[in-house]
Design an enzyme around this catalytic site. Structure first.
Site, PDB file in Angstrom:
ATOM      1  N   ASP A 107       0.820  -1.203   0.000  1.00  0.00           N
ATOM      2  CA  ASP A 107       0.000   0.000   0.000  1.00  0.00           C
ATOM      3  C   ASP A 107       0.861   1.264   0.000  1.00  0.00           C
ATOM      4  OD1 ASP A 107      -2.627   1.356   0.429  1.00  0.00           O
ATOM      5  OD2 ASP A 107      -1.689   1.954   2.307  1.00  0.00           O
TER       6      ASP A 107
ATOM      7  N   GLU B 166       1.265  -0.539  -5.142  1.00  0.00           N
ATOM      8  CA  GLU B 166       0.296   0.521  -5.409  1.00  0.00           C
ATOM      9  C   GLU B 166       1.113   1.814  -5.439  1.00  0.00           C
ATOM     10  OE1 GLU B 166      -3.124   3.361  -3.774  1.00  0.00           O
ATOM     11  OE2 GLU B 166      -1.717   2.387  -2.442  1.00  0.00           O
TER      12      GLU B 166
END
EC number: 2.4.1.18
Length: 631
Positions: free
Chosen positions: A309, A362
């Site tokens: 993330d 990401e």
């Protein structure tokens, strides 16, 4: 001496930890049920507690075994680790650490290495030892030789608490597995499984990095769910959050009264936007903690890959900061060199240690070489989310069809950089929250056009180079935004439009998996040929996907509300082309009026750079796929 008061640990056990090279830290720190030898009584079993708190004056372990009053721990010489062994304790013991800081304050902390925790809002750590016996040998053997880039990957992303509210890991092992198998996804991606105190953070603010959230059951229940997914042939990805952690006073932050896991300087150590701390990636012990955590999920829970993330927030020292609010690197630049080194380290280690796992970034900027191997100067990820494709595609989708011709490049631009990285095409939870609207509500005009447009869009997406990811509820066109406090609106999948979209997803997934032309050469220019990238006036795009065996699939998508009859396209081979998908079919709640009667015939007449041409019918706001087998 009666027995070993450190439960078998010595200062030597932490050499790797202090050097940044301990990748299995959970075997040393935290709580462990161990058996030690007693001089008088022989073998004695109990729990060893060990915690890193180098700047503490004193540390105690408190728990339900001592009425939360405190057993003194001792400092293992030269290690910064406090430890004690308490005989007679075992699994399910509740505990925390009470730390006396350098300035004489006492603070209570949960165990950073806890492998199980109380359910929020309670937060005590729980002694836990897995007894799970896995039955996924066949899957794990196959994983070791997997070639992810040349294999199909369609990912169903879900939030465990919001898929069907109130379901446990054990419930999901039946219901979720059968649903995913029916729908045909190759992978499921769980939004953070690690323990987190605040449910609306969706697990992106982690307080227990080694502790599967207890909201849905025990750690071995999660192992059972993953085992069942593997036995059904479904890979398991999880979101991993090494970018930041919350400031809850009982968790990692200022753990021994000093900045232990985070930077001291708020210009380096805090995300003002998120109200969180940033890990100090230059500290060896932090590197050991995080790389061990990544390996822990893969080794102990058989997770097949980590989607990392907020990578952009790690890469840039000035991420979301004004001038003067950040500290440049040693060369005066904005790149976080320590975070870059850490990401390379964790990616290289996991790929070498556990062949077949995938690491997915990401990453929302154009940072170069995210998926390039470390030895070639890259970050070493296997895949990167294509946020540019996602943003451009959703902008196009929200336009009234009459204006789409002026923004045609939004759908073609991604091919300009398609082979710079190994991409995943994401329509994730981030796109259907916080006022952005659900996918169905992004599309203008009436319901017929909304559903037809979504069917066309997803077939466009599934045939575009790159792996696929969709968030739960999108597959049947849920109208409300994602809300972690409620279940998906499953009842609407019985209604017109919604049910058709769900059936389309099933066919998209199965057709995709059955045809190597749609995935095998995702990362190679040989896998893709434009038929017509420039038909902006008719809002239409067409291309051919190829595999290495000479199979071809032609994909034509019409984003205008006008049907295309006798639409001429070029094709690589003359002869019969089978219509394998038409998003206007009645089974998908389309009109059924605009098809090609099962096939089209390509004639050996040159068309553009192709040796053959054919005429096809393409439905309004619809997509057609045509297949030619063999060369």
């Amino acid at each position: 001496m009666a027995h070993d008061r450190f439960g078998g640990l010595t200062g030597w056990d932490f050499e790797g930890f202090h050097g940044g090279g301990d990748t299995e830290l959970w075997r040393r720190l935290g709580s462990s049920v161990v058996t030690v030898e007693d001089d008088e009584r022989g073998s004695v079993t109990g729990v060893r507690f060990a915690v890193w708190a180098p700047n503490a004056r004193s540390v105690q372990v408190i728990g339900n075994f001592n009425w939360w009053t405190g057993d003194q721990m001792e400092l293992i010489p030269g290690s910064g680790v406090w430890c004690t062994f308490i005989e007679g304790l075992g699994e399910d013991t509740l505990y925390k650490f009470r730390v006396e800081t350098h300035d004489g304050r006492w603070i209570e902390k949960v165990d950073p290495m806890a492998r199980f925790s109380e359910q929020a809002p309670a937060n005590a750590s729980i002694v836990y030892e897995s007894k799970y016996l896995w039955s996924d040998d066949e899957w794990m053997e196959k994983r070791r030789t997997a070639q992810a880039h040349a294999e199909p990957m369609s990912v169903y992303e879900l939030h465990l608490g919001g898929w069907r509210k109130g379901k446990s890991y054990l419930d999901l092992a039946e219901e979720l597995v059968s649903y995913l198998k029916w729908q045909g996804y190759t992978h499921v991606e769980f939004m953070p499984l690690a323990e987190h105190p605040f449910e609306p953070s969706w697990g992106y603010q982690v307080s227990g990095y080694f502790s599967p959230t207890s909201r849905f059951g025990k750690p071995d229940d999660l192992r059972y769910l993953i085992d069942k997914l593997h036995q059904a042939g479904i890979g398991v990805l999880m979101d991993w959050v090494p970018g930041h952690f919350p400031k809850d006073e009982w968790a990692l932050g200022r753990f021994d009264g000093t900045a232990l896991y985070e930077h001291e300087d708020p210009r380096q150590g805090e995300h003002q936007d998120w109200g969180t701390y940033i890990f100090n990636y230059g500290r060896n012990e932090v590197k050991s903690f995080l790389v061990s955590n990544a390996l822990y999920w893969i080794k102990e829970f058989h997770i097949d890959g980590l989607r990392v993330d907020a990578v952009a927030s790690m890469l840039y020292l000035d991420y979301s900061r004004e001038e003067g609010q950040w500290v440049p690197n040693q060369f005066g630049g904005r790149e976080n060199l320590e975070a870059i080194d850490f990401l390379r380290y964790v990616n290289r280690h996991l790929y070498e240690r556990e062949p077949g796992v995938v690491m997915i970034a990401e990453e929302s900027t154009s940072f170069p070489g995210v998926t390039k191997p470390v030895h070639e100067g890259g970050l070493g990820f296997g895949f990167k989310w294509n946020m540019g494709w996602m943003n451009d595609s959703l902008r196009y989708l929200q336009l009234d069809p009459v204006y789409r011709q002026y923004e045609h490049n939004l759908l073609t631009f991604a091919m300009v950089y398609a082979y710079t990285e190994n991409f995943v095409l994401p329509i994730s939870h981030d796109e259907v929250v916080h006022g952005k609207g659900s996918m169905i509500n992004k599309v203008p005009q009436d319901d017929w056009r909304k559903f037809a447009t979504l069917r066309a869009f997803y077939s466009f997406m599934w045939s575009f180079p790159g792996k696929q990811l969709i968030f739960m509820g999108c597959e049947f066109g849920q109208r409300p935004e994602f809300n972690e406090a409620t279940s998906l609106e499953w009842w609407v999948s019985d209604l017109w439009g919604h049910g058709g979209l769900q059936r389309l997803f099933r066919d998209l997934n199965h057709t995709y998996r059955d045809n190597a032309a749609l995935y095998e050469l995702d990362n190679s220019p040989e896998g893709f040929s434009w038929i017509n990238a420039d038909d902006a006036s008719r809002n239409t795009l067409s291309w051919v996907r190829h595999d290495s065996s000479g199979n071809h699939i032609a994909c034509v998508t019409n984003f205008s509300p006008e049907p295309l009859r006798d639409y001429e396209i070029g094709l690589p081979v003359a002869g019969a082309w089978e219509e394998i998908l038409n998003t206007d079919a009645p089974i998908y709640d389309g009109s059924g009026e605009f098809g090609n009667l099962g096939e089209v015939t390509a004639h050996a007449e040159p068309w553009g750079h192709f040796p053959a041409r054919a005429r096809v019918t393409v439905p309004p706001l619809g997509s057609v796929w045509l297949r030619r087998t063999g060369s």
